[in-house]
Scaffold this motif. Structure first.
Motif, PDB file in Angstrom:
ATOM      1  N   LEU A 189     -65.929 -46.050 -23.131  1.00 57.02           N
ATOM      2  CA  LEU A 189     -64.833 -45.250 -23.695  1.00 57.02           C
ATOM      3  C   LEU A 189     -65.335 -43.849 -24.081  1.00 57.02           C
ATOM      4  N   ALA A 190     -66.550 -43.794 -24.641  1.00 55.89           N
ATOM      5  CA  ALA A 190     -67.137 -42.492 -25.019  1.00 55.89           C
ATOM      6  C   ALA A 190     -67.341 -41.624 -23.776  1.00 55.89           C
ATOM      7  N   GLU A 191     -67.729 -42.273 -22.686  1.00 57.30           N
ATOM      8  CA  GLU A 191     -67.948 -41.559 -21.416  1.00 57.30           C
ATOM      9  C   GLU A 191     -66.638 -40.932 -20.912  1.00 57.30           C
ATOM     10  N   ILE A 192     -65.536 -41.687 -21.036  1.00 61.78           N
ATOM     11  CA  ILE A 192     -64.218 -41.158 -20.615  1.00 61.78           C
ATOM     12  C   ILE A 192     -63.869 -39.930 -21.465  1.00 61.78           C
ATOM     13  N   LEU A 193     -64.095 -40.027 -22.780  1.00 66.63           N
ATOM     14  CA  LEU A 193     -63.805 -38.899 -23.676  1.00 66.63           C
ATOM     15  C   LEU A 193     -64.609 -37.656 -23.284  1.00 66.63           C
ATOM     16  N   CYS A 194     -65.890 -37.847 -22.966  1.00 66.55           N
ATOM     17  CA  CYS A 194     -66.740 -36.713 -22.568  1.00 66.55           C
ATOM     18  C   CYS A 194     -66.281 -36.122 -21.234  1.00 66.55           C
ATOM     19  N   SER A 195     -65.849 -37.000 -20.313  1.00 63.75           N
ATOM     20  CA  SER A 195     -65.356 -36.527 -19.007  1.00 63.75           C
ATOM     21  C   SER A 195     -64.073 -35.714 -19.177  1.00 63.75           C
ATOM     22  N   VAL A 196     -63.185 -36.180 -20.066  1.00 66.47           N
ATOM     23  CA  VAL A 196     -61.939 -35.446 -20.339  1.00 66.47           C
ATOM     24  C   VAL A 196     -62.265 -34.082 -20.951  1.00 66.47           C
ATOM     25  N   SER A 197     -63.227 -34.059 -21.862  1.00 67.41           N
ATOM     26  CA  SER A 197     -63.650 -32.808 -22.493  1.00 67.41           C
ATOM     27  C   SER A 197     -64.126 -31.814 -21.425  1.00 67.41           C
ATOM     28  N   ARG A 198     -64.943 -32.310 -20.499  1.00 67.73           N
ATOM     29  CA  ARG A 198     -65.471 -31.444 -19.418  1.00 67.73           C
ATOM     30  C   ARG A 198     -64.332 -30.945 -18.527  1.00 67.73           C
ATOM     31  N   LEU A 199     -63.411 -31.856 -18.208  1.00 68.36           N
ATOM     32  CA  LEU A 199     -62.280 -31.522 -17.339  1.00 68.36           C
ATOM     33  C   LEU A 199     -61.434 -30.388 -17.931  1.00 68.36           C
ATOM     34  N   ILE A 200     -61.099 -30.482 -19.225  1.00 66.90           N
ATOM     35  CA  ILE A 200     -60.224 -29.455 -19.822  1.00 66.90           C
ATOM     36  C   ILE A 200     -60.973 -28.144 -20.072  1.00 66.90           C
ATOM     37  N   MET A 201     -62.284 -28.217 -20.284  1.00 73.04           N
ATOM     38  CA  MET A 201     -63.052 -26.985 -20.478  1.00 73.04           C
ATOM     39  C   MET A 201     -63.209 -26.243 -19.143  1.00 73.04           C
ATOM     40  N   GLU A 202     -63.361 -27.002 -18.066  1.00 72.66           N
ATOM     41  CA  GLU A 202     -63.553 -26.374 -16.742  1.00 72.66           C
ATOM     42  C   GLU A 202     -62.225 -25.937 -16.122  1.00 72.66           C
ATOM     43  N   ASN A 203     -61.111 -26.493 -16.649  1.00 70.91           N
ATOM     44  CA  ASN A 203     -59.780 -26.155 -16.103  1.00 70.91           C
ATOM     45  C   ASN A 203     -58.847 -25.790 -17.259  1.00 70.91           C
ATOM     46  N   PRO A 204     -59.030 -24.571 -17.811  1.00 71.99           N
ATOM     47  CA  PRO A 204     -58.300 -24.196 -19.031  1.00 71.99           C
ATOM     48  C   PRO A 204     -56.781 -24.134 -18.861  1.00 71.99           C
ATOM     49  N   GLU A 205     -56.293 -24.179 -17.606  1.00 67.73           N
ATOM     50  CA  GLU A 205     -54.832 -24.132 -17.427  1.00 67.73           C
ATOM     51  C   GLU A 205     -54.180 -25.479 -17.726  1.00 67.73           C
ATOM     52  N   ILE A 206     -54.997 -26.515 -18.024  1.00 70.98           N
ATOM     53  CA  ILE A 206     -54.431 -27.808 -18.434  1.00 70.98           C
ATOM     54  C   ILE A 206     -53.968 -27.692 -19.889  1.00 70.98           C
ATOM     55  N   LYS A 207     -52.666 -27.967 -20.072  1.00 69.25           N
ATOM     56  CA  LYS A 207     -52.072 -27.838 -21.411  1.00 69.25           C
ATOM     57  C   LYS A 207     -52.053 -29.178 -22.135  1.00 69.25           C
ATOM     58  N   GLU A 208     -51.779 -30.239 -21.365  1.00 69.75           N
ATOM     59  CA  GLU A 208     -51.744 -31.598 -21.948  1.00 69.75           C
ATOM     60  C   GLU A 208     -52.301 -32.586 -20.939  1.00 69.75           C
ATOM     61  N   LEU A 209     -52.949 -33.613 -21.465  1.00 69.67           N
ATOM     62  CA  LEU A 209     -53.445 -34.699 -20.614  1.00 69.67           C
ATOM     63  C   LEU A 209     -53.266 -36.004 -21.377  1.00 69.67           C
ATOM     64  N   ASP A 210     -52.795 -37.010 -20.677  1.00 68.99           N
ATOM     65  CA  ASP A 210     -52.580 -38.327 -21.290  1.00 68.99           C
ATOM     66  C   ASP A 210     -53.105 -39.404 -20.378  1.00 68.99           C
ATOM     67  N   LEU A 211     -54.064 -40.166 -20.835  1.00 72.07           N
ATOM     68  CA  LEU A 211     -54.479 -41.376 -20.118  1.00 72.07           C
ATOM     69  C   LEU A 211     -54.019 -42.522 -21.016  1.00 72.07           C
ATOM     70  N   ASN A 212     -52.910 -43.143 -20.647  1.00 73.48           N
ATOM     71  CA  ASN A 212     -52.320 -44.158 -21.523  1.00 73.48           C
ATOM     72  C   ASN A 212     -51.463 -45.129 -20.717  1.00 73.48           C
ATOM     73  N   PRO A 213     -51.837 -46.409 -20.702  1.00 72.52           N
ATOM     74  CA  PRO A 213     -52.987 -46.964 -21.411  1.00 72.52           C
ATOM     75  C   PRO A 213     -54.274 -46.888 -20.582  1.00 72.52           C
ATOM     76  N   VAL A 214     -55.382 -46.893 -21.332  1.00 74.60           N
ATOM     77  CA  VAL A 214     -56.690 -47.177 -20.740  1.00 74.60           C
ATOM     78  C   VAL A 214     -57.021 -48.590 -21.210  1.00 74.60           C
ATOM     79  N   MET A 215     -57.278 -49.491 -20.265  1.00 71.67           N
ATOM     80  CA  MET A 215     -57.646 -50.865 -20.628  1.00 71.67           C
ATOM     81  C   MET A 215     -59.141 -50.900 -20.977  1.00 71.67           C
ATOM     82  N   ALA A 216     -59.431 -51.317 -22.209  1.00 69.36           N
ATOM     83  CA  ALA A 216     -60.825 -51.379 -22.669  1.00 69.36           C
ATOM     84  C   ALA A 216     -61.336 -52.803 -22.492  1.00 69.36           C
TER      85      ALA A 216
END
Length: 231
Positions: A189-216
């Protein structure tokens, strides 16, 4: 040019702010975020062929830039177990979509594996006018609305920040293995959070992102639904 940039540029060119689910999931894959297996089908024959390749049970979902809330439009059918069920469901979804919005542009139907049930979490991102890109984590499914138990951090975040976001939830005992609930894979789960962080930092035109649900799961995690909105 990577897939993500191509997809975002294409959406902008078409004047779309919301990415299609297959586009959002393709971006997730590029950033190492595990998603349910999926393929876009353009007709019934393709849908049943892809279902065989992916393996039953199957979920079908409408893919249309004009239908954002798929369930409201009768555009999601779950737990399909035979080619015949897939064919019937494909027709039904197209029919429902046309009834819901007669002029909707229909790109196709997403054929997706049905992820085994588990503890559901939500991973998100919001571009805040004051703080810029922020990452969000909480319990998913009905819990996100019921408990409103979510944590935010300003991006970028590292693995330590991500784990804190998870362990500081009020409902963390549920993820840690409460009563008959198996423990979730916190590292995944921490890895997904870090990947999302990288994704939005590298693509600043993303305004919202939702991964729901993520099955843990006790080992790994899988994103079932993905939504990305551009500025």
């Amino acid at each position: 040019m990577n897939q993500t940039v191509k997809i975002i540029n294409q959406a902008k060119k078409e004047g779309r702010k919301a990415l299609l689910e297959n586009e959002a999931k393709t971006i997730c894959i590029e950033y190492g975020i595990s998603v349910t297996k999926f393929t876009l089908a353009k007709n019934e024959k393709e849908a049943s062929e892809y279902a065989e390749q992916i393996g039953y049970p199957i979920v079908l979902k409408i893919v249309s830039p004009d239908i954002i809330h798929k369930s409201d439009a009768g555009g999601v059918i779950l737990n399909l177990k035979t080619p015949n069920e897939v064919n019937i469901a494909y027709k039904k979804i197209i029919e429902n979509a046309k009834k819901y919005k007669s002029d909707a542009k229909i790109v196709g139907v997403l054929v997706q594996e049905m992820a085994p049930q588990s503890t559901e979490v939500i991973v998100g991102a919001i571009k805040d006018p004051q703080f810029g890109q922020t990452v969000m984590f909480g319990l998913g499914g009905i819990f996100v609305e019921l408990l409103k138990d979510v944590n935010f951090r300003i991006a970028p975040i590292n693995a330590e920040d991500a784990k804190e976001m998870i362990t500081q939830l009020k409902a963390f005992p549920l993820l840690n293995g409460y009563r008959n609930t198996p423990p979730a894979d916190i590292d995944a789960l921490a890895e997904i959070l870090c990947s999302v962080s990288r994704l939005i930092m590298e693509n600043p035109e993303i305004k919202e992102l939702d991964l729901n649900p993520v099955m843990a799961y006790p080992k790994g995690a899988k994103t079932v639904d993905a939504r990305i909105i551009l500025e």
